[in-house]
Design a protein around this motif. Structure first.
Motif, PDB file in Angstrom:
ATOM      1  N   ILE A 182       0.833  -1.202   0.000  1.00  0.00           N
ATOM      2  CA  ILE A 182       0.000   0.000   0.000  1.00  0.00           C
ATOM      3  C   ILE A 182       0.869   1.253   0.000  1.00  0.00           C
ATOM      4  O   ILE A 182       0.577   2.237  -0.693  1.00  0.00           O
ATOM      5  CB  ILE A 182      -0.942   0.005   1.223  1.00  0.00           C
ATOM      6  CG1 ILE A 182      -1.897  -1.197   1.170  1.00  0.00           C
ATOM      7  CG2 ILE A 182      -1.732   1.310   1.289  1.00  0.00           C
ATOM      8  CD1 ILE A 182      -2.846  -1.196   0.008  1.00  0.00           C
ATOM      9  N   ALA A 183       1.971   1.221   0.746  1.00  0.00           N
ATOM     10  CA  ALA A 183       2.852   2.380   0.867  1.00  0.00           C
ATOM     11  C   ALA A 183       3.422   2.803  -0.487  1.00  0.00           C
ATOM     12  O   ALA A 183       3.458   3.991  -0.821  1.00  0.00           O
ATOM     13  CB  ALA A 183       3.989   2.070   1.838  1.00  0.00           C
ATOM     14  N   GLY A 184       3.876   1.840  -1.268  1.00  0.00           N
ATOM     15  CA  GLY A 184       4.481   2.169  -2.550  1.00  0.00           C
ATOM     16  C   GLY A 184       3.518   2.771  -3.540  1.00  0.00           C
ATOM     17  O   GLY A 184       3.899   3.590  -4.374  1.00  0.00           O
ATOM     18  N   ILE A 185       2.247   2.399  -3.452  1.00  0.00           N
ATOM     19  CA  ILE A 185       1.241   2.899  -4.389  1.00  0.00           C
ATOM     20  C   ILE A 185       0.681   4.248  -3.959  1.00  0.00           C
ATOM     21  O   ILE A 185       0.558   5.177  -4.750  1.00  0.00           O
ATOM     22  CB  ILE A 185       0.086   1.888  -4.526  1.00  0.00           C
ATOM     23  CG1 ILE A 185       0.586   0.618  -5.217  1.00  0.00           C
ATOM     24  CG2 ILE A 185      -1.088   2.486  -5.296  1.00  0.00           C
ATOM     25  CD1 ILE A 185      -0.458  -0.466  -5.334  1.00  0.00           C
ATOM     26  N   VAL A 186       0.345   4.376  -2.677  1.00  0.00           N
ATOM     27  CA  VAL A 186      -0.377   5.553  -2.195  1.00  0.00           C
ATOM     28  C   VAL A 186       0.564   6.641  -1.682  1.00  0.00           C
ATOM     29  O   VAL A 186       0.162   7.775  -1.486  1.00  0.00           O
ATOM     30  CB  VAL A 186      -1.391   5.147  -1.091  1.00  0.00           C
ATOM     31  CG1 VAL A 186      -2.281   6.308  -0.698  1.00  0.00           C
ATOM     32  CG2 VAL A 186      -2.244   3.977  -1.575  1.00  0.00           C
ATOM     33  N   GLY A 187       1.836   6.315  -1.465  1.00  0.00           N
ATOM     34  CA  GLY A 187       2.776   7.315  -0.978  1.00  0.00           C
ATOM     35  C   GLY A 187       2.690   7.533   0.515  1.00  0.00           C
ATOM     36  O   GLY A 187       2.923   8.640   0.997  1.00  0.00           O
ATOM     37  N   VAL A 188       2.351   6.499   1.260  1.00  0.00           N
ATOM     38  CA  VAL A 188       2.267   6.591   2.714  1.00  0.00           C
ATOM     39  C   VAL A 188       3.299   5.630   3.314  1.00  0.00           C
ATOM     40  O   VAL A 188       3.929   4.862   2.610  1.00  0.00           O
ATOM     41  CB  VAL A 188       0.854   6.238   3.221  1.00  0.00           C
ATOM     42  CG1 VAL A 188      -0.163   7.208   2.658  1.00  0.00           C
ATOM     43  CG2 VAL A 188       0.474   4.802   2.840  1.00  0.00           C
ATOM     44  N   GLY A 189       3.449   5.697   4.642  1.00  0.00           N
ATOM     45  CA  GLY A 189       4.454   4.861   5.269  1.00  0.00           C
ATOM     46  C   GLY A 189       3.970   3.471   5.613  1.00  0.00           C
ATOM     47  O   GLY A 189       4.760   2.551   5.785  1.00  0.00           O
ATOM     48  N   GLY A 190       2.659   3.301   5.750  1.00  0.00           N
ATOM     49  CA  GLY A 190       2.111   2.002   6.106  1.00  0.00           C
ATOM     50  C   GLY A 190       1.834   1.832   7.576  1.00  0.00           C
ATOM     51  O   GLY A 190       1.349   0.783   8.006  1.00  0.00           O
ATOM     52  N   GLY A 191       2.119   2.854   8.381  1.00  0.00           N
ATOM     53  CA  GLY A 191       1.889   2.749   9.809  1.00  0.00           C
ATOM     54  C   GLY A 191       0.434   2.580  10.188  1.00  0.00           C
ATOM     55  O   GLY A 191       0.122   1.955  11.210  1.00  0.00           O
ATOM     56  N   PHE A 192      -0.475   3.099   9.358  1.00  0.00           N
ATOM     57  CA  PHE A 192      -1.899   2.973   9.669  1.00  0.00           C
ATOM     58  C   PHE A 192      -2.380   1.531   9.506  1.00  0.00           C
ATOM     59  O   PHE A 192      -3.487   1.190   9.923  1.00  0.00           O
ATOM     60  CB  PHE A 192      -2.744   3.920   8.809  1.00  0.00           C
ATOM     61  CG  PHE A 192      -2.722   3.618   7.326  1.00  0.00           C
ATOM     62  CD1 PHE A 192      -3.647   2.745   6.775  1.00  0.00           C
ATOM     63  CD2 PHE A 192      -1.805   4.224   6.500  1.00  0.00           C
ATOM     64  CE1 PHE A 192      -3.641   2.467   5.419  1.00  0.00           C
ATOM     65  CE2 PHE A 192      -1.785   3.962   5.137  1.00  0.00           C
ATOM     66  CZ  PHE A 192      -2.711   3.072   4.598  1.00  0.00           C
ATOM     67  N   ILE A 193      -1.537   0.691   8.915  1.00  0.00           N
ATOM     68  CA  ILE A 193      -1.817  -0.745   8.839  1.00  0.00           C
ATOM     69  C   ILE A 193      -1.052  -1.482   9.939  1.00  0.00           C
ATOM     70  O   ILE A 193      -1.610  -2.307  10.665  1.00  0.00           O
ATOM     71  CB  ILE A 193      -1.427  -1.305   7.465  1.00  0.00           C
ATOM     72  CG1 ILE A 193      -2.286  -0.682   6.365  1.00  0.00           C
ATOM     73  CG2 ILE A 193      -1.566  -2.828   7.441  1.00  0.00           C
ATOM     74  CD1 ILE A 193      -1.820  -1.002   4.962  1.00  0.00           C
TER      75      ILE A 193
END
Length: 286
Positions: A182-193
């Motif tokens: 998800i991080a690579g696509i949306v530009g987020v760190g993934g911490g919300f997962i």
């Protein structure tokens, strides 16, 4: 001879033109405002163990007019220094467990590399629906965890659900891989997962997962940043402006987390997730 992407030849003047992903002579006031925003995002990142991309992407795209692909890439660019700053403070304090952070981070880094490579080929509605759906589910889990009765003085609401260490490691790696994709696509760190699933499935407290997640995010973000940089997606001036604020902000957030009770942090993180999901949805609909 093959011409290098603009992002690689960052010292060449043409890389900083408006038409090729940056502004020449960005106004001082604009740089300062972005850095101030970064300070706020960095503080939240340090407190909750998130990269802050769900807030950065709407700012870049909706407010500053950065194209979506460049906004997500620039957001990811700012996340690694932010996470490293917070992780460094946690390491100095001895408040982070390195092994689970690696178990989340390494599979996440591999998945981030893959998803960043294909991010430019996916329809925006697909990434929007996926990100908002995951954030909404994560917010639900956080509010649910906050409502549970603690099982010890730390505020922990669940024991580790896997008696087998191998099973626990596999679940940790799966959570990290999903977060990285998800991080690579949306530009987020993934911490919300990573944070809510780590609490619910692995029995960590919010404070423990915040520290673990920050270090994981630092690992997850780097391959995605390298891929986006090679493909010429990053707007470096905006990224640098953000990092000027997020690096000290993350250190402040790590200091602040000690001041709050576990339940308060969970409720606050749930509210932050709702806000983040709303911002992403509004941003993509405009």
């Amino acid at each position: 001879m093959r011409r290098l992407p603009c992002s690689v030849v960052v010292l060449q003047s043409h890389c900083w033109t408006r038409s090729e992903s940056a502004l020449t002579g960005m106004e001082i006031w604009r740089f300062a405002l972005i850095a101030l925003f970064g300070l706020g995002v960095g503080t939240l990142s340090g407190m909750f163990g998130v990269g802050g991309g769900t807030m950065i992407v709407p700012l870049l795209n909706l407010v500053l007019g950065v194209p979506m692909l460049n906004a997500t890439s620039t957001s990811l660019f700012s996340i690694a220094p932010t996470s490293i700053s917070g992780s460094y403070r946690h390491l100095r304090q001895g408040t982070v467990e390195v092994t689970p952070a690696l178990m989340f981070g390494i599979p996440g880094a591999v998945a981030s590399l893959l998803s960043a490579s294909i991010s430019g080929f996916l329809p925006e509605w697909v990434t929007t629906a996926g990100a908002v759906g995951v954030i909404a589910f994560s917010a639900f889990r956080m509010f649910r965890e906050a409502a549970k009765k603690p099982i010890d003085d730390s505020g922990r609401t669940a024991e580790m659900r896997f008696s087998s260490k191998t099973a626990a490691n596999l679940v940790t790696a799966a959570i990290g891989a999903f977060a990285g994709f998800i991080a690579g696509i949306v530009g987020v760190g993934g911490g919300f997962i990573i944070v809510p699933f780590g609490m619910a499935l692995l029995g960590y407290t919010m404070k423990e997962m915040s520290a673990i997640s920050l270090l994981s995010i630092a690992i997850i973000a780097i391959p995605g940043i390298a891929t986006h940089a090679y493909l010429g997606h990053i707007w470096y001036l905006y990224g640098i402006a953000l990092v000027v604020g997020t690096i000290p902000g993350a250190a402040i957030g790590v200091w602040l987390i000690k001041k709050f009770e576990e339940k308060t942090l969970r409720l606050a993180f749930g509210c932050l997730l709702v806000l983040s999901g709303t911002l992403l949805l509004v941003n993509r609909l405009n």
